[in-house]
Design a protein around this motif. Structure first.
Motif, PDB file in Angstrom:
ATOM      1  N   PHE A 146      17.957  14.985  13.903  1.00 45.51           N
ATOM      2  CA  PHE A 146      17.308  14.893  12.596  1.00 45.51           C
ATOM      3  C   PHE A 146      15.895  15.458  12.616  1.00 45.51           C
ATOM      4  N   ARG A 147      15.126  15.184  13.660  1.00 44.70           N
ATOM      5  CA  ARG A 147      13.746  15.672  13.705  1.00 44.70           C
ATOM      6  C   ARG A 147      13.700  17.194  13.665  1.00 44.70           C
ATOM      7  N   ASN A 148      14.597  17.842  14.392  1.00 45.60           N
ATOM      8  CA  ASN A 148      14.607  19.306  14.398  1.00 45.60           C
ATOM      9  C   ASN A 148      15.147  19.884  13.100  1.00 45.60           C
ATOM     10  N   ALA A 149      15.848  19.065  12.320  1.00 42.84           N
ATOM     11  CA  ALA A 149      16.338  19.528  11.026  1.00 42.84           C
ATOM     12  C   ALA A 149      15.316  19.327   9.918  1.00 42.84           C
ATOM     13  N   LEU A 150      14.170  18.738  10.250  1.00 40.44           N
ATOM     14  CA  LEU A 150      13.204  18.354   9.222  1.00 40.44           C
ATOM     15  C   LEU A 150      12.411  19.523   8.644  1.00 40.44           C
ATOM     16  N   VAL A 151      12.158  20.564   9.436  1.00 37.33           N
ATOM     17  CA  VAL A 151      11.240  21.619   8.982  1.00 37.33           C
ATOM     18  C   VAL A 151      11.687  22.251   7.668  1.00 37.33           C
ATOM     19  N   PRO A 152      12.906  22.759   7.562  1.00 42.81           N
ATOM     20  CA  PRO A 152      13.308  23.304   6.253  1.00 42.81           C
ATOM     21  C   PRO A 152      13.390  22.242   5.174  1.00 42.81           C
ATOM     22  N   VAL A 153      13.708  21.002   5.551  1.00 37.93           N
ATOM     23  CA  VAL A 153      13.786  19.922   4.567  1.00 37.93           C
ATOM     24  C   VAL A 153      12.401  19.633   3.995  1.00 37.93           C
ATOM     25  N   VAL A 154      11.393  19.561   4.864  1.00 41.78           N
ATOM     26  CA  VAL A 154      10.023  19.306   4.407  1.00 41.78           C
ATOM     27  C   VAL A 154       9.554  20.433   3.483  1.00 41.78           C
ATOM     28  N   THR A 155       9.880  21.669   3.852  1.00 42.61           N
ATOM     29  CA  THR A 155       9.469  22.806   3.030  1.00 42.61           C
ATOM     30  C   THR A 155      10.051  22.711   1.631  1.00 42.61           C
ATOM     31  N   VAL A 156      11.356  22.522   1.540  1.00 45.63           N
ATOM     32  CA  VAL A 156      12.003  22.460   0.234  1.00 45.63           C
ATOM     33  C   VAL A 156      11.572  21.214  -0.534  1.00 45.63           C
ATOM     34  N   ALA A 157      11.430  20.083   0.162  1.00 50.24           N
ATOM     35  CA  ALA A 157      11.023  18.851  -0.504  1.00 50.24           C
ATOM     36  C   ALA A 157       9.624  18.994  -1.097  1.00 50.24           C
ATOM     37  N   GLY A 158       8.727  19.631  -0.358  1.00 49.35           N
ATOM     38  CA  GLY A 158       7.383  19.835  -0.884  1.00 49.35           C
ATOM     39  C   GLY A 158       7.371  20.733  -2.104  1.00 49.35           C
ATOM     40  N   LEU A 159       8.167  21.801  -2.053  1.00 47.98           N
ATOM     41  CA  LEU A 159       8.251  22.689  -3.218  1.00 47.98           C
ATOM     42  C   LEU A 159       8.880  21.975  -4.402  1.00 47.98           C
ATOM     43  N   GLN A 160       9.838  21.100  -4.138  1.00 42.23           N
ATOM     44  CA  GLN A 160      10.446  20.331  -5.213  1.00 42.23           C
ATOM     45  C   GLN A 160       9.430  19.390  -5.852  1.00 42.23           C
ATOM     46  N   PHE A 161       8.515  18.844  -5.038  1.00 42.73           N
ATOM     47  CA  PHE A 161       7.466  17.993  -5.606  1.00 42.73           C
ATOM     48  C   PHE A 161       6.588  18.793  -6.553  1.00 42.73           C
ATOM     49  N   ALA A 162       6.240  20.009  -6.156  1.00 46.13           N
ATOM     50  CA  ALA A 162       5.443  20.862  -7.032  1.00 46.13           C
ATOM     51  C   ALA A 162       6.199  21.194  -8.308  1.00 46.13           C
ATOM     52  N   LEU A 163       7.511  21.445  -8.190  1.00 41.36           N
ATOM     53  CA  LEU A 163       8.311  21.738  -9.370  1.00 41.36           C
ATOM     54  C   LEU A 163       8.447  20.521 -10.275  1.00 41.36           C
ATOM     55  N   LEU A 164       8.495  19.332  -9.673  1.00 43.30           N
ATOM     56  CA  LEU A 164       8.588  18.110 -10.467  1.00 43.30           C
ATOM     57  C   LEU A 164       7.367  17.942 -11.367  1.00 43.30           C
ATOM     58  N   LEU A 165       6.193  18.316 -10.850  1.00 49.95           N
ATOM     59  CA  LEU A 165       4.978  18.195 -11.651  1.00 49.95           C
ATOM     60  C   LEU A 165       5.090  18.986 -12.944  1.00 49.95           C
ATOM     61  N   GLY A 166       5.675  20.176 -12.849  1.00 54.79           N
ATOM     62  CA  GLY A 166       5.800  20.999 -14.039  1.00 54.79           C
ATOM     63  C   GLY A 166       7.137  20.849 -14.744  1.00 54.79           C
ATOM     64  N   GLY A 167       8.106  20.215 -14.086  1.00 52.96           N
ATOM     65  CA  GLY A 167       9.431  20.111 -14.672  1.00 52.96           C
ATOM     66  C   GLY A 167       9.774  18.755 -15.234  1.00 52.96           C
ATOM     67  N   ALA A 168       8.768  17.907 -15.406  1.00 59.00           N
ATOM     68  CA  ALA A 168       9.025  16.560 -15.924  1.00 59.00           C
ATOM     69  C   ALA A 168       9.038  16.517 -17.439  1.00 59.00           C
ATOM     70  N   ILE A 169       8.974  17.684 -18.100  1.00 62.36           N
ATOM     71  CA  ILE A 169       8.837  17.712 -19.561  1.00 62.36           C
ATOM     72  C   ILE A 169      10.019  17.044 -20.247  1.00 62.36           C
ATOM     73  N   LEU A 170      11.252  17.389 -19.827  1.00 60.06           N
ATOM     74  CA  LEU A 170      12.424  16.807 -20.474  1.00 60.06           C
ATOM     75  C   LEU A 170      12.484  15.298 -20.254  1.00 60.06           C
ATOM     76  N   THR A 171      12.133  14.855 -19.065  1.00 56.45           N
ATOM     77  CA  THR A 171      12.121  13.413 -18.803  1.00 56.45           C
ATOM     78  C   THR A 171      11.081  12.718 -19.656  1.00 56.45           C
ATOM     79  N   GLU A 172       9.904  13.308 -19.768  1.00 58.19           N
ATOM     80  CA  GLU A 172       8.849  12.709 -20.586  1.00 58.19           C
ATOM     81  C   GLU A 172       9.248  12.657 -22.056  1.00 58.19           C
ATOM     82  N   GLU A 173       9.916  13.698 -22.526  1.00 55.29           N
ATOM     83  CA  GLU A 173      10.369  13.693 -23.914  1.00 55.29           C
ATOM     84  C   GLU A 173      11.462  12.649 -24.121  1.00 55.29           C
ATOM     85  N   THR A 174      12.374  12.516 -23.166  1.00 65.00           N
ATOM     86  CA  THR A 174      13.478  11.570 -23.296  1.00 65.00           C
ATOM     87  C   THR A 174      12.991  10.126 -23.326  1.00 65.00           C
ATOM     88  N   PHE A 175      12.004   9.822 -22.487  1.00 66.33           N
ATOM     89  CA  PHE A 175      11.524   8.444 -22.365  1.00 66.33           C
ATOM     90  C   PHE A 175      10.190   8.218 -23.076  1.00 66.33           C
TER      91      PHE A 175
END
Length: 342
Positions: free
Chosen positions: A261-290
């Motif tokens: 698992f530790r050696n599998a983390l590098v690409p996971v951390v990369t994508v997870a971090g980018l997903q966090f950045a996308l969440l900041l800008g992609g929360a519009i539909l969730t904010e509108e829904t709730f």
């Protein structure tokens, strides 16, 4: 050890240096995009509401009558000092939008990302560990479903089930009206504000309002992480060091969690971090829904009003946030895997 410390320091300095042109390119793109639309931004936002003389006066005050290179230099200066000006339609400082509405989006994004990581990593590890079993099949099907389901559809289902049918959780807003009145907001991040002020009733109310929108947004990202964790875990489990650990009699659970698992983390951390950045800008539909008073809903409102000052300021901060998150991803990867530094 000295060589490792030197290589890490060199890597960190290199990444910091590369961040400078990245920021410059992003700011330039924001500047150009805001000026692609024809016409005067102030005319577009206020036309029909104020006189032509007032529009001319405000255009000169905002610098829209100056040469484009002068405007560009002033924009870079203001962006780097976070002097983002005031909105055209309601004269609100853009920094106050970021402080009040931006913190609401940041809080929602943090909890949604936490749910995404817990769900995505847990199911992904289980699917990789028990490959080609019902656990693997169920995990992959779940990941496909939550990733493919529209955010607003998932949100409506959760609202109907846990809000309308069962009445367990609130379906809109950030807090109840009584909590909104009673809660002191030094940071505008309500969970932190409630803990700092010792208002535990408010903390409970804040968390109850966070559950449904966080799950809605978090499940979307968890679908990406499930597949990514599973694929990378399967790849690392084929490595020679994993077979060597098994040959030494190391238990399968320890082999999976401490070796593969530790050696599998590098690409996971990369994508997870980018997903966090996308969440900041992609929360519009969730904010509108709730009906969540975040920066996404404010951005939509200012776009509809053609308030380019507000839109430019918000997008500028989004761009800077993406650069910062990307830099943090690289630094975390360097600590996890020394091979990244070379």
């Amino acid at each position: 050890m000295h060589g490792q410390g030197t290589s890490l320091r060199t890597y960190l300095l290199t990444r910091l240096a590369l961040a400078i042109p990245t920021v410059l390119i992003l700011l330039t793109m924001v500047f150009l995009l805001m000026r692609v639309a024809p016409g005067n931004p102030i005319q577009a936002a206020l036309g029909g509401h104020v006189s032509q003389e007032e529009i001319q006066r405000r255009s000169e005050a905002a610098g829209y009558d100056r040469p484009i290179l002068t405007q560009y230099a002033e924009y870079l200066r203001d962006a780097l000092t976070l002097n983002l000006g005031n909105t055209l339609t309601d004269h609100r400082p853009v920094t106050s939008i970021l402080t009040e509405n931006g913190t609401a989006t940041l809080e929602l994004t943090f909890y949604a990302f936490t749910i995404a990581v817990v769900v995505g990593v847990s199911i992904g590890v289980a699917a990789g560990r028990y490959r080609d079993t019902f656990v693997d099949t169920g995990g992959r099907m779940f990941g496909i479903f939550v990733y493919a389901a529209p955010v607003f559809f998932t949100g409506f289902l959760l609202q109907l089930l846990f809000g309308s049918a069962l009445g367990w959780l609130p379906t809109s807003g950030r807090v109840g009206p009584i909590t909104e009145f009673e809660l002191s907001k030094p940071t505008h991040i309500y969970t932190i504000d409630a803990i700092v002020t010792g208002n535990w009733n408010a903390l409970g109310d804040v968390l109850r309002h966070l559950i449904l929108p966080s799950i809605t947004l978090g499940l979307l990202v968890s679908g990406v992480l499930i597949r990514l964790v599973r694929v990378n875990l399967l790849q690392t489990m084929r490595g020679d060091y994993v077979e060597a650990a098994r040959a030494r009699g190391v238990g399968e659970r320890r082999v999976v969690l401490h070796h593969a698992f530790r050696n599998a983390l590098v690409p996971v951390v990369t994508v997870a971090g980018l997903q966090f950045a996308l969440l900041l800008g992609g929360a519009i539909l969730t904010e509108e829904t709730f009906n969540w008073p975040g920066i996404g809903s404010e951005l939509v409102r200012y776009l509809n009003n053609r308030d380019y000052i507000a839109v430019q300021g918000i997008i500028t901060v989004f761009a800077l946030a993406v650069v910062v998150v990307s830099l943090l991803i690289d630094l975390v990867n360097a600590f996890i895997d020394p091979r990244v530094r070379y």
